[in-house]
Motif scaffolding. Structure first.
Motif, PDB file in Angstrom:
ATOM      1  N   GLU A   1      26.612   8.672   9.141  1.00 25.90           N
ATOM      2  CA  GLU A   1      25.749   7.749   8.174  1.00 25.90           C
ATOM      3  C   GLU A   1      26.102   6.191   8.228  1.00 25.90           C
ATOM      4  O   GLU A   1      25.353   5.410   8.292  1.00 25.90           O
ATOM      5  N   ALA A   2      27.464   6.102   7.865  1.00 27.12           N
ATOM      6  CA  ALA A   2      28.011   4.808   7.616  1.00 27.12           C
ATOM      7  C   ALA A   2      27.689   3.775   9.294  1.00 27.12           C
ATOM      8  O   ALA A   2      27.293   2.896   9.246  1.00 27.12           O
ATOM      9  N   MET A   3      28.053   4.572  10.264  1.00 28.25           N
ATOM     10  CA  MET A   3      27.938   3.838  11.509  1.00 28.25           C
ATOM     11  C   MET A   3      26.144   3.543  11.957  1.00 28.25           C
ATOM     12  O   MET A   3      26.162   2.531  12.409  1.00 28.25           O
ATOM     13  N   GLU A   4      25.549   4.627  11.448  1.00 28.55           N
ATOM     14  CA  GLU A   4      24.174   4.354  11.641  1.00 28.55           C
ATOM     15  C   GLU A   4      23.615   3.294  10.698  1.00 28.55           C
ATOM     16  O   GLU A   4      22.887   2.375  11.176  1.00 28.55           O
ATOM     17  N   MET A   5      24.077   3.139   9.603  1.00 31.50           N
ATOM     18  CA  MET A   5      23.892   2.015   8.615  1.00 31.50           C
ATOM     19  C   MET A   5      24.239   0.772   9.172  1.00 31.50           C
ATOM     20  O   MET A   5      23.325  -0.270   8.712  1.00 31.50           O
ATOM     21  N   PHE A   6      25.288   0.506   9.539  1.00 35.09           N
ATOM     22  CA  PHE A   6      25.866  -0.758   9.990  1.00 35.09           C
ATOM     23  C   PHE A   6      25.883  -0.942  11.640  1.00 35.09           C
ATOM     24  O   PHE A   6      26.938  -1.588  12.147  1.00 35.09           O
ATOM     25  N   GLN A   7      25.009  -0.293  12.315  1.00 37.68           N
ATOM     26  CA  GLN A   7      24.981  -0.379  13.844  1.00 37.68           C
ATOM     27  C   GLN A   7      24.920  -1.437  14.471  1.00 37.68           C
ATOM     28  O   GLN A   7      25.301  -1.537  15.400  1.00 37.68           O
ATOM     29  N   ASN A   8      24.410  -2.414  13.658  1.00 34.68           N
ATOM     30  CA  ASN A   8      24.287  -3.764  14.494  1.00 34.68           C
ATOM     31  C   ASN A   8      25.335  -4.636  13.790  1.00 34.68           C
ATOM     32  O   ASN A   8      25.143  -5.953  14.059  1.00 34.68           O
ATOM     33  N   ASP A   9      26.291  -4.342  13.219  1.00 33.57           N
ATOM     34  CA  ASP A   9      27.373  -5.108  12.732  1.00 33.57           C
ATOM     35  C   ASP A   9      28.658  -4.558  13.279  1.00 33.57           C
ATOM     36  O   ASP A   9      29.280  -3.648  12.710  1.00 33.57           O
TER      37      ASP A   9
ATOM     38  N   VAL B   1      29.862   3.153  -0.032  1.00 27.28           N
ATOM     39  CA  VAL B   1      29.450   2.233   0.103  1.00 27.28           C
ATOM     40  C   VAL B   1      28.780   1.576  -1.252  1.00 27.28           C
ATOM     41  O   VAL B   1      28.480   2.729  -2.320  1.00 27.28           O
ATOM     42  N   TYR B   2      28.321   0.417  -1.658  1.00 24.49           N
ATOM     43  CA  TYR B   2      27.888   0.045  -2.859  1.00 24.49           C
ATOM     44  C   TYR B   2      27.012  -0.945  -2.530  1.00 24.49           C
ATOM     45  O   TYR B   2      26.633  -1.594  -1.605  1.00 24.49           O
ATOM     46  N   ASP B   3      25.653  -0.221  -3.650  1.00 23.71           N
ATOM     47  CA  ASP B   3      24.322  -1.077  -3.399  1.00 23.71           C
ATOM     48  C   ASP B   3      24.320  -1.707  -4.582  1.00 23.71           C
ATOM     49  O   ASP B   3      24.609  -1.503  -5.824  1.00 23.71           O
ATOM     50  N   GLN B   4      23.461  -3.209  -4.551  1.00 25.71           N
ATOM     51  CA  GLN B   4      23.023  -4.084  -5.584  1.00 25.71           C
ATOM     52  C   GLN B   4      21.851  -4.487  -5.024  1.00 25.71           C
ATOM     53  O   GLN B   4      21.899  -5.602  -4.124  1.00 25.71           O
ATOM     54  N   GLY B   5      20.734  -4.069  -5.561  1.00 27.34           N
ATOM     55  CA  GLY B   5      19.521  -4.596  -5.169  1.00 27.34           C
ATOM     56  C   GLY B   5      19.199  -4.437  -3.726  1.00 27.34           C
ATOM     57  O   GLY B   5      19.265  -3.355  -3.143  1.00 27.34           O
ATOM     58  N   ASP B   6      18.870  -5.440  -2.860  1.00 25.76           N
ATOM     59  CA  ASP B   6      18.744  -5.464  -1.550  1.00 25.76           C
ATOM     60  C   ASP B   6      19.934  -5.302  -0.606  1.00 25.76           C
ATOM     61  O   ASP B   6      19.850  -5.660   0.545  1.00 25.76           O
ATOM     62  N   PHE B   7      21.059  -5.473  -1.156  1.00 26.63           N
ATOM     63  CA  PHE B   7      22.333  -5.500  -0.513  1.00 26.63           C
ATOM     64  C   PHE B   7      23.120  -4.224  -0.425  1.00 26.63           C
ATOM     65  O   PHE B   7      23.474  -3.803  -1.517  1.00 26.63           O
ATOM     66  N   THR B   8      23.753  -3.848   0.650  1.00 26.29           N
ATOM     67  CA  THR B   8      24.524  -2.776   0.610  1.00 26.29           C
ATOM     68  C   THR B   8      25.688  -3.116   1.423  1.00 26.29           C
ATOM     69  O   THR B   8      25.718  -3.877   2.527  1.00 26.29           O
ATOM     70  N   ASP B   9      27.058  -2.901   0.841  1.00 21.93           N
ATOM     71  CA  ASP B   9      28.316  -3.348   1.643  1.00 21.93           C
ATOM     72  C   ASP B   9      29.225  -2.010   1.833  1.00 21.93           C
ATOM     73  O   ASP B   9      29.367  -1.285   0.752  1.00 21.93           O
ATOM     74  N   LEU B  10      29.795  -1.985   2.839  1.00 22.96           N
ATOM     75  CA  LEU B  10      31.002  -0.837   2.861  1.00 22.96           C
ATOM     76  C   LEU B  10      32.118  -1.276   1.837  1.00 22.96           C
ATOM     77  O   LEU B  10      32.619  -2.158   1.880  1.00 22.96           O
ATOM     78  N   CYS B  11      32.806  -0.612   1.111  1.00 22.73           N
ATOM     79  CA  CYS B  11      33.859  -0.682   0.240  1.00 22.73           C
ATOM     80  C   CYS B  11      34.276   0.436  -0.692  1.00 22.73           C
ATOM     81  O   CYS B  11      33.622   1.503  -0.663  1.00 22.73           O
TER      82      CYS B  11
END
Length: 592
Positions: A86-94, A111-121
């Motif tokens: 899922e992580a690989m799919e989520m960040f497939q363009n990064d 991962v952590y979500d805040q509004g329209d932003f999600t980051d691996l952490c």
């Protein structure tokens, strides 16, 4: 100064603020890709790839504005567990996130979500972005991906965040104070030293005025040492690899040394310290117990391959000069000689007005013996001996495990600068190890050969670091005896021959007393010349007008003061000679 990594509340808050900054950057630069955004001692940063865009000073304000907008929204920061797929799919363009994910184990990815932003952490984070509203972006720079110069340069943006606006404001004031005290800025303003990549990073060059300060410090400490029976030597800046194998430095310190140079079948290295050379000087002839103690001192040029990220002006470089000495003593002389070293340290601190310091007994870490010379009996003996001496001297100290030299325990004297973290200036190390490694000996009163004990000691530490410390403590307002230019003489009218002649007479009278004086008779306005003298921290600014010429007086203003004092020329020369000779600190002290 706050260390953000050591405070768990600040660490979590700043980590969350790094995500807030990343979200704002993503809004402004949709193409942005992010590498890592850790909390560091001075706050947080995030490494960003913006493609063709480059962050400039004016862009920082835009990012801050967007961060405030996001923080005001109060969005919750939500944690999610995802699979590796899922992580690989989520960040497939990064490609940066994919590189990080490739090293993670499935089942331990969040991962952590805040509004329209999600980051691996891996987290943790504060509850919502509103808690990150008291922030400031401090600076930006370039940084190689993964710290490898072969990789692409990313853009690194630093910031700080506090729970309250008051704490943030107080911290920002400290940062401004630190900028004013930064010895690199002071060194540039006063024309003291320079660094150029063509010469090499971490290899500072002292300019004429900076070298004056350096020489004054050298003369100061050597004179004190001579009165205590020290014998000064000069030894080469290189040694054979075998020399450092004998001492043990090759096994314990090789990673911090410059690589070997091969010549005519021998391997040489730039020396990182001086003790092996001094051991060989002692071994040069036979000694009786009557010769001891022998105190060998040197202002020695040393070289260590510090990583580029740790380099800082003359405070930390790859070349520096130690105020080093090695005392060869009998076991019975340890306490007396150690006491004299401590007295010399405190006497020096008194001369420089250093009062904010603490003593640390640095010991071996018994759980990590690979770092140290392998001899439990020696270590127990040395640590007990040093502890006993400190207790007998009634010196307040703390013990710190794992901070000893590889060959023995030591006393470190750490000072707290006006701004910044505590640093070690002086040290005295007790060594039973190296004398044995070099087969050093003396003939005792019973005719038997014995092995001496060595005290390694440095009072100013390195002259370079001590100079940086003094510049920052005083903001460059050095006591007159240490100032590179002690007096600047300025005729009011530079096109008047009579005034210029009297100004030169003043200079001649001062030079006759070895005062470092400059004549500033440039065709600039007096106000301009005065301001330049203030920027360069000249202790005495003398203005020569017609009244001074007629009365044979001098009008002077002390640095940092507005009032002007008038004295007869002879009286002024005598006053200044006395101030310099006795190293008085009458009007220039360490500014806090």
């Amino acid at each position: 100064m706050v260390n953000f990594k050591e405070n768990e509340e600040l660490k979590t808050l700043n980590h969350s603020c790094a995500h807030l900054m990343a979200q704002a950057i993503k809004h402004l630069y949709p193409q942005a890709k992010f590498w890592v955004g850790p909390v560091v001692a001075e706050g947080f940063y995030y490494d960003v790839d913006l493609g063709e865009d480059v962050i400039r000073d004016e862009d920082i304000e835009k990012i801050e504005k967007e961060m405030k907008k996001i923080a005001k929204s109060g969005k919750k920061i939500m944690r999610r567990e995802v699979s590796k797929a899922e992580a690989m799919e989520m960040f497939q363009n990064d490609e940066y996130k994919l590189d990080l994910i490739s090293d993670l184990e499935d089942g331990n990815i969040t991962v952590y979500d805040q509004g329209d932003f999600t980051d691996l952490c891996r987290g943790p984070h504060v509850d919502n972005v509103k808690l990150c509203r008291n922030f400031k972006l401090i600076r930006h720079s370039g940084a190689y991906w993964k710290g490898d110069s072969k990789n692409k340069v990313l853009q690194r943006i630093y910031g700080v965040c506090f729970p309250t606006a008051e704490e943030l404001e107080a911290h920002l004031k400290l940062l401004e104070e630190a900028k004013e005290r930064d010895h690199r800025k002071i060194g540039k303003d006063m024309n003291l030293f320079m660094v150029d990549d063509l010469v090499g990073r971490g290899l500072p060059m002292f300019l004429p005025k900076g070298y004056v300060i350096w020489q004054e410090l050298e003369n100061y400490i050597k004179n004190k040492e001579r009165k205590l029976g020290y014998l000064h030597v000069m030894t080469p800046c290189v040694g054979t690899v075998n020399l450092y194998k004998t001492s043990g430095h090759w096994d314990h310190y090789k990673e911090n040394m410059f690589p070997p140079m091969e010549m005519e079948g021998e391997s040489f290295v730039l020396r990182p310290m001086n003790c092996p050379h001094h051991m060989m000087i002692y071994a040069n002839r036979r000694h009786s117990y009557k010769d001891l103690p022998i105190r060998i001192g040197e202002i020695a040029h040393d070289f260590r391959y510090e990583s580029s990220g740790t380099l800082k002006g003359i405070e930390r470089g790859r070349h520096f000069c130690q105020n080093d000495a090695h005392l060869f003593v009998t076991p019975e002389q340890i306490e007396d000689e150690f006491t004299k070293v401590v007295d010399l340290i405190f006497s020096t601190y008194k001369d420089f007005g250093i009062t904010n310091y603490r003593c640390v007994l640095s010991l071996r870490d018994p759980a990590n013996k690979e770092k140290y010379h392998d001899d439990d009996a020696m270590w127990n003996k040395a640590e007990d001996a040093l502890r006993t001496v400190l207790n007998d001297l009634k010196i307040d100290y703390t013990e710190e495990i794992g901070e000893a030299a590889f060959y023995g325990p030591k006393l470190d004297v750490n000072v707290q600068p006006a701004v910044g973290n505590e640093i070690t200036l002086s040290t005295c190390q007790l060594d039973f190890c190296l004398p044995a490694k070099f087969n050093l000996s003396y003939v005792d009163r019973d005719g038997e050969k014995k092995t001496p004990v060595v005290l390694h000691r440095a009072i100013l530490g390195s002259l370079d670091r001590f100079m940086a410390y003094i510049l920052e403590e005083t903001k460059g307002n050095l006591p007159t005896w240490l100032a590179p230019v002690q007096v600047r003489v300025m005729p009011v009218k530079t096109d008047n021959e009579e005034l210029t002649a009297y100004a030169k007479e003043i200079c001649d009278a001062l030079e006759a007393k070895d005062v470092r004086v400059e004549l500033d008779d440039r065709s600039e306005k007096l106000g301009y010349r005065m301001r330049e003298g203030q920027v360069q921290k000249v202790p005495y600014l003398l203005v020569v007008g017609f009244n001074e010429k007629e009365d044979r007086t001098v009008s002077f203003r002390l640095h940092g003061e507005k009032d002007t004092t008038v004295l007869p020329l002879d009286e002024f020369v005598e006053k200044l000679e006395n101030e310099i000779k006795n190293k008085l600190r009458t009007h220039i002290g360490a500014e806090k």
